[in-house]
Motif scaffolding. Structure first.
Motif, PDB file in Angstrom:
ATOM      1  N   ALA A 129       0.857  -1.184   0.000  1.00 25.74           N
ATOM      2  CA  ALA A 129       0.000   0.000   0.000  1.00 25.74           C
ATOM      3  C   ALA A 129       0.893   1.233   0.000  1.00 25.74           C
ATOM      4  N   PRO A 130       0.431   2.381  -0.505  1.00 27.30           N
ATOM      5  CA  PRO A 130       1.246   3.592  -0.460  1.00 27.30           C
ATOM      6  C   PRO A 130       1.775   3.892   0.940  1.00 27.30           C
ATOM      7  N   ALA A 131       0.963   3.622   1.966  1.00 30.19           N
ATOM      8  CA  ALA A 131       1.407   3.883   3.335  1.00 30.19           C
ATOM      9  C   ALA A 131       2.606   3.036   3.704  1.00 30.19           C
ATOM     10  N   GLY A 132       2.691   1.810   3.156  1.00 28.56           N
ATOM     11  CA  GLY A 132       3.833   0.957   3.438  1.00 28.56           C
ATOM     12  C   GLY A 132       5.116   1.501   2.851  1.00 28.56           C
ATOM     13  N   VAL A 133       5.042   2.018   1.634  1.00 29.28           N
ATOM     14  CA  VAL A 133       6.213   2.635   1.004  1.00 29.28           C
ATOM     15  C   VAL A 133       6.643   3.856   1.808  1.00 29.28           C
ATOM     16  N   HIS A 134       5.665   4.653   2.217  1.00 25.23           N
ATOM     17  CA  HIS A 134       5.941   5.841   3.031  1.00 25.23           C
ATOM     18  C   HIS A 134       6.637   5.458   4.341  1.00 25.23           C
ATOM     19  N   LEU A 135       6.159   4.401   4.973  1.00 28.28           N
ATOM     20  CA  LEU A 135       6.731   3.961   6.239  1.00 28.28           C
ATOM     21  C   LEU A 135       8.190   3.545   6.079  1.00 28.28           C
ATOM     22  N   VAL A 136       8.470   2.735   5.046  1.00 22.86           N
ATOM     23  CA  VAL A 136       9.846   2.288   4.813  1.00 22.86           C
ATOM     24  C   VAL A 136      10.753   3.481   4.502  1.00 22.86           C
ATOM     25  N   SER A 137      10.279   4.376   3.641  1.00 21.55           N
ATOM     26  CA  SER A 137      11.088   5.541   3.270  1.00 21.55           C
ATOM     27  C   SER A 137      11.403   6.397   4.484  1.00 21.55           C
ATOM     28  N   GLN A 138      10.410   6.627   5.336  1.00 25.30           N
ATOM     29  CA  GLN A 138      10.602   7.447   6.525  1.00 25.30           C
ATOM     30  C   GLN A 138      11.630   6.828   7.466  1.00 25.30           C
ATOM     31  N   GLN A 139      11.553   5.536   7.643  1.00 24.34           N
ATOM     32  CA  GLN A 139      12.455   4.875   8.585  1.00 24.34           C
ATOM     33  C   GLN A 139      13.899   4.902   8.111  1.00 24.34           C
ATOM     34  N   PHE A 140      14.108   4.616   6.827  1.00 24.46           N
ATOM     35  CA  PHE A 140      15.486   4.614   6.316  1.00 24.46           C
ATOM     36  C   PHE A 140      16.028   6.033   6.185  1.00 24.46           C
ATOM     37  N   ALA A 141      15.169   6.982   5.796  1.00 20.30           N
ATOM     38  CA  ALA A 141      15.635   8.357   5.647  1.00 20.30           C
ATOM     39  C   ALA A 141      15.968   8.983   6.996  1.00 20.30           C
TER      40      ALA A 141
END
Length: 428
Positions: free
Chosen positions: A233-245
């Motif tokens: 889901a878009p929220a999953g991509v957002h979550l991964v990006s936020q954590q690594f960034a």
């Protein structure tokens, strides 16, 4: 059937369909596999869909007294049916809640299939849609062909690795997860599920039982197989990006040592595929999610091997859709399968709209469904724009209809996945 069957099982079971000797269904089976449809002209496909509509109406009339009477009551002649007649037949999704689908199923349908349902997060009974083994097979093949067209190339049998940021159990409930699972089986591409469901306790909802499976996520990130396909889901991509960034220098160095990331390398032909789009949850606009992810993920062109901004594809599919609409971010807007009739209705009159660049009420008809006449109104506002591709039009998702506009808000499966991702905890 409580668990989604394998693709191999579907192939065998579909051969037992009582309809395979019906000329209409035989033609559908051939067309579902026909990749040359994506090279045809819009006018050719429009005529083909009109021909299939007429053939389909006759199929349902001869297999169901309900449809025979319905067509007569609406004054629809199957031999002369047009788009305006589809608008008369379109069913609002709310009528498919609970056991609503039963009135539309033909009595002679193939048994032994599978029922998908919506989340029910609106507080109402979920939409439930039955799919026969033959329909599931047609869904898999047709959607896989559409995916490859939008992706821009063939997924080679047995090559690559996929991660779905969802729990495997969701394939038994959500249409999007089921399609991905079956399509990857069809292409013999290994799929990892990046989430688990903890054991059920009472009436605890799914999203409160969802936890990351760090072992599988790490396996995907570290793998050097190509291409790597990331479904979420878009929220999953957002979550991964936020954590690594958001990693500090020390933690980033530790992640780099352990996983080889960030950046997360999707390799040659790698792509991120999102399901459903944002449906009102507190996540950024889609373009923001893409920008965030392209700072954390990287990919290479499938033909040249040179680094490119990570490609994004988005799937617009509902519980009711046999075939979905797909887009390739920055390349094309959402586009249906060549056989699917997607049309817009005026929200006030419910008459078909032909205008471009004007918002209308989405309606979908899919002739590949043979257990019921699949023509429905999901309650979405979209805009159609002209296109030089096979369909002649592409579609831009705008928003859901509101309750004030006379529509109860029903979250599609992509919205359900977003809620699961937001409440599922950190991927660490």
């Amino acid at each position: 059937m409580s668990s989604l069957p394998s693709y191999e099982w579907l192939e065998g079971k579909a051969r037992e369909s009582r309809f395979l000797n019906d000329p209409h269904v035989t033609r559908l089976v051939e067309l579902a596999r026909d990749k040359s449809l994506f090279e045809k002209s819009p006018s050719y496909l429009s005529n083909l869909r009109r021909d299939l509509l007429r053939s389909s109406l006759k199929f349902f009339a001869r297999n169901s007294e309900f449809y025979e009477k319905l067509l007569a009551n609406l004054g629809i002649d199957p031999d002369a049916a047009e788009l305006e007649d589809l608008a008369k037949l379109a069913v609002p999704s709310d009528l498919l809640r609970g056991d609503g689908i039963k009135r539309f199923l033909i009595p002679s349908r193939d048994e032994g299939g599978f029922t998908f349902r919506s989340s029910g997060t609106s507080g109402k009974k979920p939409v439930r849609i039955y799919r026969s083994p033959l329909e599931l097979l047609l869904m898999t093949v047709a959607n896989a062909n559409l995916f490859e067209y939008v992706y821009g190339g063939e997924l080679k049998q047995g090559e690559g690795l996929a991660l779905f940021l969802a729990a495997e159990e969701l394939k038994n409930h959500l249409n999007f997860v089921a399609f991905v699972d079956l399509a990857l089986q069809y292409k013999k591409i290994r799929l990892l599920y990046g989430m688990d469901l903890v054991p059920e306790s009472g009436d605890t909802p799914l999203w409160k039982r969802l936890v990351p499976n760090t072992k599988r996520i790490a396996e995907f990130i570290k793998s050097r197989e190509e291409p790597k396909l990331f479904f979420s889901a878009p929220a999953g991509v957002h979550l991964v990006s936020q954590q690594f960034a958001g990693l500090g220098l020390l933690k980033k160095a530790l992640y780099k040592l352990a996983l080889g990331a960030p950046p997360i390398d999707l390799g040659r032909g790698g792509v991120i595929v999102t399901g459903g789009g944002s449906k009102g949850l507190q996540v950024p606009e889609y373009y923001v999610i893409v920008e965030e992810a392209r700072r954390v993920f990287k990919a290479e062109d499938k033909d040249t091997g040179g680094e490119v901004p990570v490609p994004f594809m988005d799937v617009l599919g509902m519980t009711e859709t046999l075939t979905a609409l797909l887009d390739n971010y920055g390349v094309m807007h959402k586009i249906p399968h060549p056989l699917q009739e997607v049309f817009l209705l005026d929200p006030k009159t419910y008459k078909p709209m032909e205008q471009y660049n004007k918002d209308g009420l989405l309606a979908i008809y899919d002739p590949l469904a043979v257990s019921w006449l699949e023509v429905f109104i999901p309650g979405d506002i979209v805009r159609q724009v002209p296109s030089d591709r096979y369909y002649g039009r592409e579609f831009i998702y705008v928003r859901r209809l509101t309750e004030e506009e006379g529509w109860s808000l029903q979250r599609a499966c992509g919205g359900t996945l977003e809620e699961l991702m937001i409440r599922g905890g950190e991927i660490q």
